[in-house]
Design an enzyme around this catalytic site. Structure first.
Site, PDB file in Angstrom:
ATOM      1  N   GLY A 184    -139.563 -65.391  -6.760  1.00  0.00           N
ATOM      2  CA  GLY A 184    -140.654 -65.943  -5.754  1.00  0.00           C
ATOM      3  C   GLY A 184    -140.254 -66.648  -4.552  1.00  0.00           C
ATOM      4  N   ASP A 185    -141.208 -66.838  -3.759  1.00  0.00           N
ATOM      5  CA  ASP A 185    -140.766 -67.209  -2.426  1.00  0.00           C
ATOM      6  C   ASP A 185    -139.754 -66.549  -1.608  1.00  0.00           C
ATOM      7  OD1 ASP A 185    -142.242 -69.588  -3.265  1.00  0.00           O
ATOM      8  OD2 ASP A 185    -140.611 -70.454  -4.599  1.00  0.00           O
ATOM      9  N   GLY A 223    -145.965 -63.776   1.942  1.00  0.00           N
ATOM     10  CA  GLY A 223    -147.031 -63.978   2.588  1.00  0.00           C
ATOM     11  C   GLY A 223    -146.830 -63.565   4.101  1.00  0.00           C
ATOM     12  N   HIS A 260    -148.601 -68.557  -0.913  1.00  0.00           N
ATOM     13  CA  HIS A 260    -148.066 -67.859   0.088  1.00  0.00           C
ATOM     14  C   HIS A 260    -148.213 -68.345   1.527  1.00  0.00           C
ATOM     15  CE1 HIS A 260    -148.677 -64.081  -2.425  1.00  0.00           C
ATOM     16  NE2 HIS A 260    -147.603 -64.693  -3.042  1.00  0.00           N
TER      17      HIS A 260
HETATM   18  P1  IMP Z   1    -145.860 -71.705 -14.270  1.00  0.00           P
HETATM   19  O1  IMP Z   1    -145.988 -70.358 -13.261  1.00  0.00           O
HETATM   20  O2  IMP Z   1    -146.499 -72.859 -13.366  1.00  0.00           O
HETATM   21  O3  IMP Z   1    -146.131 -71.605 -15.515  1.00  0.00           O
HETATM   22  O4  IMP Z   1    -144.224 -71.881 -14.021  1.00  0.00           O
HETATM   23  C1  IMP Z   1    -143.167 -71.147 -14.762  1.00  0.00           C
HETATM   24  C2  IMP Z   1    -141.959 -71.007 -13.716  1.00  0.00           C
HETATM   25  O5  IMP Z   1    -142.354 -70.225 -12.741  1.00  0.00           O
HETATM   26  C3  IMP Z   1    -141.515 -72.328 -13.327  1.00  0.00           C
HETATM   27  O6  IMP Z   1    -140.115 -72.267 -13.195  1.00  0.00           O
HETATM   28  C4  IMP Z   1    -142.057 -72.242 -11.872  1.00  0.00           C
HETATM   29  O7  IMP Z   1    -141.434 -73.050 -10.898  1.00  0.00           O
HETATM   30  C5  IMP Z   1    -141.824 -70.864 -11.481  1.00  0.00           C
HETATM   31  N1  IMP Z   1    -143.111 -70.481 -10.500  1.00  0.00           N
HETATM   32  C6  IMP Z   1    -144.537 -70.147 -10.805  1.00  0.00           C
HETATM   33  N2  IMP Z   1    -145.002 -69.792  -9.743  1.00  0.00           N
HETATM   34  C7  IMP Z   1    -144.119 -69.848  -8.770  1.00  0.00           C
HETATM   35  C8  IMP Z   1    -144.125 -69.481  -7.496  1.00  0.00           C
HETATM   36  O8  IMP Z   1    -145.097 -69.007  -6.763  1.00  0.00           O
HETATM   37  N3  IMP Z   1    -143.035 -69.538  -6.625  1.00  0.00           N
HETATM   38  C9  IMP Z   1    -141.791 -69.655  -7.248  1.00  0.00           C
HETATM   39  N4  IMP Z   1    -141.617 -70.097  -8.656  1.00  0.00           N
HETATM   40  C10 IMP Z   1    -142.967 -70.082  -9.253  1.00  0.00           C
HETATM   41 MG    MG Z   2    -144.285 -69.220  -2.773  1.00  0.00          MG
END
Ligand code: IMP
Ligand code: MG
Length: 331
Positions: free
Chosen positions: A12-13, A17, A42
């Site tokens: 992610g990240d 976006g 995003h």
């Molecule tokens: P959850 O999606 O909130 O259940 O988190 C599960 C894992 O995914 C964790 O390690 C979060 O930090 C990661 N995570 C969830 N959404 C994002 C995102 O948009 N960007 C980066 N990491 C994410």
């Molecule tokens: Mg992000």
């Protein structure tokens, strides 16, 4: 284009976006469909103004773009309404009738459930909300009075758009390595995040997609727990200019150097036909704001060529700064 899927390569990240907002403006995208849920932020920068969007598709910068949230997505009603207000997109945003709803109780469960302890979730409640959907007791968008003005049949609308030759962008959220199926289980999110899953959430069949654009960042970051090959210390990350905090939760992002082997593998599984590489200026400061490939320093060019050679995917977009238009477009 006409139908392109944007997928994040790692945890992610990656800067989806920014890439999406650039394409929405540059390619005159007619329709941008967001998938996933509120956990993903995003970030979009335009003329010094920053938006961290959790629900509204990043294509909103293009005033003519229809914005949709797919049936597979999971909608946070409060955040949705707040962002619709912020971005003033009332008359051009739609939510599929069958998108599921994430509620306050899910956020509480996320923070208190023993089985989620140690995963380092974002705390929004996405895992528990999806559990409820699988149990077939979830609320859907059609059940929510505040969402009535926005309800849409997203899959039909998108497919008719594709039939009519419109430019459609399917906006993935999070990164492939957070996929419930292919990521570092159990340190993953509650859904598949692959290009195929993005199509499924938006209601677009695999034969209708023209391009899969995979987004890499010039180095790797991860928030929350779980393995991160090649991880460096926070001090080292600060020294290298890679230290970031999460757009959504404000947590520190862990970081590691670019992983070419992993890049090759994820390009294959997602069927990538194009790649974007963001934040090249964090790796090579002289790249800041450069908008032509030939103006890049030699070592930056070599880095991009190495990615192309290992993955077999052409790098068509390169990010050199935060603004949506700080891009080298090689298409
Ligand atoms: P959850 O999606 O909130 O259940 O988190 C599960 C894992 O995914 C964790 O390690 C979060 O930090 C990661 N995570 C969830 N959404 C994002 C995102 O948009 N960007 C980066 N990491 C994410
Ligand atoms: Mg992000």
């Amino acid at each position: 284009m006409p139908c392109t899927v944007i997928v994040g390569a790692f945890w992610g990240d990656e800067g989806k976006g920014k890439i999406i907002s650039y394409l929405a403006l540059k390619d005159k995208v007619d329709c941008c469909v967001r998938t996933g849920s509120v956990n993903a932020a995003h970030t979009v920068w335009m003329k010094g103004k920053r938006y961290a969007l959790h629900m509204v598709p990043a294509g909103f910068l293009n005033q003519k773009c229809r914005l949709l949230i797919g049936a597979g997505a999971n909608v946070h009603v409060g955040k949705f309404l707040e962002e619709v207000e912020l971005t003033k997109v009332h008359n051009r945003i739609g939510v599929d009738y069958q998108a599921s709803i994430i509620e306050e109780k899910h956020a509480i469960q996320d923070k208190t459930s023993a089985h989620l302890k140690g995963i380092g979730t974002t705390g929004w409640g996405v895992g528990p909300a999806l559990e409820e959907r699988v149990r077939r007791t979830a609320k859907l968008a059609r059940d929510i009075p505040e969402l009535q003005p926005y309800l849409a049949d997203v899959s039909t609308e998108v497919n008719e758009g594709i039939d009519a030759g419109k430019n459609v962008l399917l906006e993935g959220t999070q990164g492939f390595m957070l996929s419930l199926f292919y990521g570092t289980y159990p340190y993953v999110t509650g859904r598949d995040t692959s290009a195929a899953a993005i199509c499924s959430e938006a209601g677009v069949g695999p034969t209708r997609v023209d391009d899969v654009l995979i987004v890499y960042k010039s180095f790797i970051t991860r928030v929350g727990a779980g393995p991160l090959p090649g991880e460096i210390s926070k001090e080292e990350a600060i020294k290298r200019g890679w230290f970031e905090t999460a757009a959504g939760t404000g947590r520190d992002r862990r970081s590691a150097p670019f992983d070419f082997e992993l890049a090759r593998k994820v390009a294959k599984i997602n069927g990538a036909t194009q790649a974007a590489v963001t934040k090249l200026d964090s790796l090579f400061p002289k790249c800041q704001g450069v908008r032509e490939f030939n103006a890049l320093p030699l070592e930056a060019k070599q880095f991009i060529k190495e990615i192309e050679k290992t993955t077999g995917v052409p790098v068509v977009l390169i990010g050199t700064g935060p603004d949506a238009l700080d891009i080298i477009d090689r298409r």
